[in-house]
Structure formats: structure tokens, C-alpha cells
Design an enzyme around this catalytic site. Structure first.
Site, PDB file in Angstrom:
ATOM      1  CD1 TRP A 112      -2.607   1.713   0.517  1.00 35.10           C
ATOM      2  CD2 TRP A 112      -1.919   1.915   2.630  1.00 35.10           C
ATOM      3  NE1 TRP A 112      -3.275   2.776   1.068  1.00 35.10           N
ATOM      4  CE2 TRP A 112      -2.873   2.930   2.357  1.00 35.10           C
ATOM      5  CE3 TRP A 112      -1.359   1.855   3.906  1.00 35.10           C
ATOM      6  CZ2 TRP A 112      -3.261   3.865   3.319  1.00 35.10           C
ATOM      7  CZ3 TRP A 112      -1.751   2.782   4.852  1.00 35.10           C
ATOM      8  CH2 TRP A 112      -2.691   3.773   4.566  1.00 35.10           C
TER       9      TRP A 112
ATOM     10  CG  ASP B  65      -2.116  -2.321   7.377  1.00 34.31           C
ATOM     11  OD1 ASP B  65      -3.241  -2.230   7.908  1.00 34.31           O
ATOM     12  OD2 ASP B  65      -1.717  -1.558   6.472  1.00 34.31           O
TER      13      ASP B  65
ATOM     14  CE  LYS C 170     -10.001   0.544   2.973  1.00 28.83           C
ATOM     15  NZ  LYS C 170      -9.572   1.164   1.760  1.00 28.83           N
TER      16      LYS C 170
END
Ligand code: KET
Length: 466
Positions: free
Chosen positions: A194, A275, A311
Site C-alpha cells: 500500500w 496491518d 472498509k
């Protein structure tokens, strides 16, 4: 401020001098309250800016003290949304940021979120400051969701959990802790990863390097490369791992591979740093998606885990997440927590309450919790359906014999198409399909109705642009 339109010549000012701009103005030029002085700028080794002290220009009196500030480039992910907004073509499609859309391509607020918010209004809840570590009910719920309520790390109070400003803020807080308590320790990050990971560690002054992860030849995991790089890193490094639904590749290790990764990390005394931004979104199951983290915790390892509810609960703008540090004793966890609070206080004082209450209400209420799981399965299912339809459309339309099945092997919100920068540019400039330049598309922003159009765009870009 003076409105004199005298032209001033500020050429090669001495580096540390306070500058009297014009002799016959008698005294120093006042700009917005302070006097204009060009002191030697403290260098930030990570940002390429020019020092004010070397400024050489001819300017009107209305000179800005921010003259030396250069224009920053647009963000590689969030900048895509800005460009999308500016495009008036009706065919346009935003597959840049990982944000869930309905089949009608509209943002989606989960029903359980609306119900949790109604509860808050009914109860007349206040807006007092939260403690530095955040809402206690949220911290309990989030750690239990991650590890499972009966996990020994929870039972033995070995987890330091602090509410963070979503996934990003939680990663940043952990980075600040690494910088303070493990000076010089390196963070290993996957290649690719990311985009914001590098920014986070750069800004926290934490050195990082990459480990091999993606193999373009197999369009899969470079497992041997990953293991070799983790082994080769200096002992006691932090290894950043995507808990599930690796961003941007959509390729996760198998459970057997996770075991081997854990073996090497243990052998080298590294510290795993997860993460977890997509728990529940990869498979549709909250427990299955926490499997990697739980596997490491079950070995008695110390680890860090950043969580995000952007999300899986669609709380993007609420900025709700957490950092969890699993320690070998409750005593160490208490001390770690106290230091995380100490780092948070001067940065943002304490976190926002709204998202924390929503999560606590949803996770803490069995009915809402079950409704959430059903909605998450619905979202994950919609993404799987467009993934399948995109693959079917590509296979039906592309007569070249190219194997597109890698798309079906990827999981989560994204597909890593393998399109290069020039091909990705063609997707945007010719087809109005907005995506990141690394070839990633967010399937969460795609509808079944647009799959054929997207397949045409991909086939054209892949075969006609090199
Ligand atoms: N980790 C990963 C792997 C990740 O993809 C994101 C967001 C985050 C953390 C942080 O999300 P937060 O909203 O701070 O909890 N990724 C999407 C959005 C972004 O870039 O900010 C994305 O990749 O599109």
C-alpha cells in the site's frame, strides 16, 4: 500590511540574517504581524525542499513567507479521486480508491451503522473528550474481534490496545513508538505494498527496506524470495505483513506458508507488525480473515496489529481503528499502553468518539453483530461476483489466448491487473477508467453492468499500448 507597490530585490540574503528589506522603509518589513526573516531552515532529510536562505527574487511587497514551499504532487491513490471528479465524461469509472460502492455505483452506509447511530441519538449520548487511549468499550470489542474473546492474550491482559485515527493513524502511532523505543530498527515492507506505508515510516523517521512478495512471472507470491529477504534482515527487525487481502496484489500466503513465515520471524527474533485493514472483506468471515494474526499470537510471539473499520463497516470518514501490541506479560502491556498514550497526547490529544461508539454498539450487541456479518458477506459477495464477471468478459472478448485466470486467484477489494504505467494511463485518458498507476483496480467500485466496458478497456490497453 503595507500596500506599497515598491519592487524589492531580495538577492542572496545571508543565511541567518534577519532581513531589513528596504533601507528607506525604516525598519523591517512587517508581513502579517511578524518581521520577515530568512533563517536557515532545519532540514528534513525526507522532504526535498529548497532552503529559504538561498532565495533570490524580485517581488512585489505583498510577498508570501511561504514562497519557498513547493507544490506537492497529488497522492497516488486519493489524487485519483480528485481527477475522477474533474472528468465530465458519463462513461467514467472510479476504480482508484478502495471504497465500496453499490451496484448503482453509489456509496453505501451499512444498515447496522444507521441502527447504531440511532441508538446513540436515542440515548442522548454526549460529546465529552474520550480518554487518550479511546473508548474503553471500543478497545475491548476491537481486540476481541481480532484475537477472539477467549484467546489467552486477551484473558491474560497481554494486549495493549489504543484507539487510533483509523488504520493510517494506528500505523503512524506504532511507527512513532518504534522510532522512540527501537532506534535504528528497520521495518521490512512487502514489494509492492500500500503506497502510504512508505510515507508513514518516512515521516516517523523509521528506516525501512523491502522484501520480495509479488512475482510478475507467476502473477503470484514470490514465497522463496520473501523468506530469503526476511532471513537476511538484521535481527530484531519489524516485519510488516498484510493480515489478509494484500494490497495491491490481492495475493495472500496459504496457512502453511504463514506457518513458515512465522518460523523465520521467530528464528530471527523479528517482531511481526500486521496491518489489518480488511478483516471480513477478504473471505466474508471475520474469523477466517484474522487467521494469520491468531496463528502468530498462538505461538506466544509479541506482535503489533493495526486495525481499520473503514472498509468492513464502511466508516471511511469516521477515522476509527486501533493499534494493538501483544506483549509477553500484562505488566509490559500496561507500560506499552502508557507510552502509546504519551505519544498520542501531543499529536492529536484524544481520538474521535462517533466511530468508536458505532463499532462498540455493533460488536457489543449480538443482533447487530449478526446483521453486520450478513451485510459484510453481501459486500464481499458483490465484489466476488464482479470479479467473476470481469474474468468472464475478458475471456470471452480477448481472442489472443491470454490467460486471465490470475484475476480469480486474487482476493479482497482489488485486482492487480499487471497493466504498466503507460497502459494504466491509456485506461484513464482514452477510456475514462480511473485507477492507480501500478495497475491496481478496485473491484469494489465496479458494477456488473460495467464489466464488459472495463474488459474492452483492459484488452485495448494491454494489447495496443506497450
Ligand atoms: N492499510 C492498508 C493496507 C490499506 O489499504 C489502507 C487503505 C489502510 C491501511 C488505511 O485505511 P484507513 O482509512 O486509514 O483505515 N487503503 C485505501 C485507501 C487509502 O489509500 O487511504 C486504498 O488503498 O485505496
Amino acid at each position: 500590511m503595507t500596500s506599497t507597490s515598491t519592487m524589492l530585490s531580495l538577492a542572496s540574503a545571508p543565511p541567518t540574517a534577519s532581513l531589513s528589506v528596504h533601507e528607506n522603509l525604516k525598519g523591517r518589513l512587517k508581513l502579517g504581524g511578524g518581521s520577515l526573516s530568512f533563517n536557515k531552515e532545519k532540514a528534513n532529510p525526507f522532504i526535498n525542499t529548497k532552503s529559504f536562505s538561498r532565495i533570490s527574487m524580485v517581488a512585489a511587497v505583498k510577498i508570501s513567507r511561504f514562497e519557498g514551499v513547493t507544490m506537492a504532487p497529488p497522492d497516488p491513490i486519493l489524487g485519483v479521486s480528485e481527477a475522477f471528479k474533474a472528468d465530465n465524461d458519463e462513461k467514467k469509472l472510479n476504480l482508484g480508491v478502495g471504497a465500496y460502492r453499490t451496484e448503482e455505483l453509489q456509496p453505501y452506509v451499512l444498515n447496522v451503522v444507521k441502527k447504531a447511530e440511532n441508538l446513540m441519538v436515542e440515548r442522548g449520548e454526549n460529546k465529552e473528550y474520550l480518554p487518550i487511549e479511546g473508548l474503553a468499550a471500543f478497545n475491548k470489542a476491537t481486540a476481541e474481534l481480532l484475537f477472539g474473546a477467549s484467546n489467552p492474550v486477551i484473558k491474560e491482559q497481554r494486549v495493549a490496545t489504543v484507539q487510533g485515527l483509523s488504520g493510517t493513524g494506528s500505523l503512524r502511532l506504532a511507527a512513532a513508538m518504534i522510532e522512540r523505543y527501537f532506534p535504528g530498527a528497520k521495518v521490512l515492507i512487502s514489494s509492492p505494498t500500500w503506497g502510504n506505508h512508505k510515507n508513514i515510516f518516512n515521516d516517523a523517521r523509521v528506516p525501512w527496506s523491502e522484501y520480495r512478495y509479488y512475482d510478475p512471472k507467476t502473477v503470484g507470491l514470490d514465497f522463496d524470495g520473501m523468506i530469503a529477504d526476511i532471513k537476511a534482515a538484521p535481527e530484531g527487525s519489524f516485519v510488516l505483513l498484510h493480515g489478509c487481502a494484500h494490497n495491491p496484489t490481492g495475493i495472500d500466503p496459504t496457512p502453511e506458508q504463514w506457518e513458515k513465515i512465522a518460523d523465520v520471524i521467530q528464528e530471527k527474533n523479528h517482531i511481526p507488525f500486521f496491518d489489518v485493514a480488511y478483516q471480513g472483506f477478504a473471505s466474508g468471515s471475520l474469523d477466517a480473515d484474522a487467521g494469520s494474526v491468531r496463528l502468530f499470537a498462538a505461538r506466544g510471539m509479541e506482535l503489533l496489529v493495526a486495525q481499520s473499520y473503514s472498509k468492513n463497516l464502511g466508516l471511511y470518514a469516521e477515522r476509527i481503528g486501533a493499534i494493538n501490541v501483544v506483549c509477553t506479560s500484562a505488566d509490559a502491556a500496561a507500560r506499552v499502553k502508557s507510552q502509546l498514550k504519551r505519544l498520542a497526547r501531543p499529536m492529536y490529544s484524544n481520538p474521535p468518539i462517533h466511530g468508536a461508539k458505532i463499532v462498540a454498539n455493533v460488536v457489543g450487541d449480538p443482533t447487530l453483530f449478526n446483521e453486520w456479518k450478513a451485510e459484510m458477506e453481501m459486500m464481499a459477495g458483490r465484489i466476488k461476483n464482479v470479479r467473476q464477471k470481469l474474468y468472464d468478459s475478458l475471456t470471452a472478448k480477448d481472442k489472443s489466448g491470454k490467460d486471465w485466470s490470475f484475476i480469480l486467484k486474487q482476493i479482497g477489494m482489488f485486482s492487480f491487473t499487471g497493466l504498466n504505467k503507460a497502459q494504466s494511463d491509456n485506461m484513464t485518458n482514452k477510456w475514462h477508467v480511473y485507477m492507480t498507476k501500478d495497475g491496481r483496480i478496485s473491484l469494489a467500485g465496479l458494477s456488473l453492468a460495467k464489466c464488459e466496458y472495463l474488459a474492452d478497456a483492459i484488452i485495448d490497453s494491454f494489447h495496443n499500448v506497450s
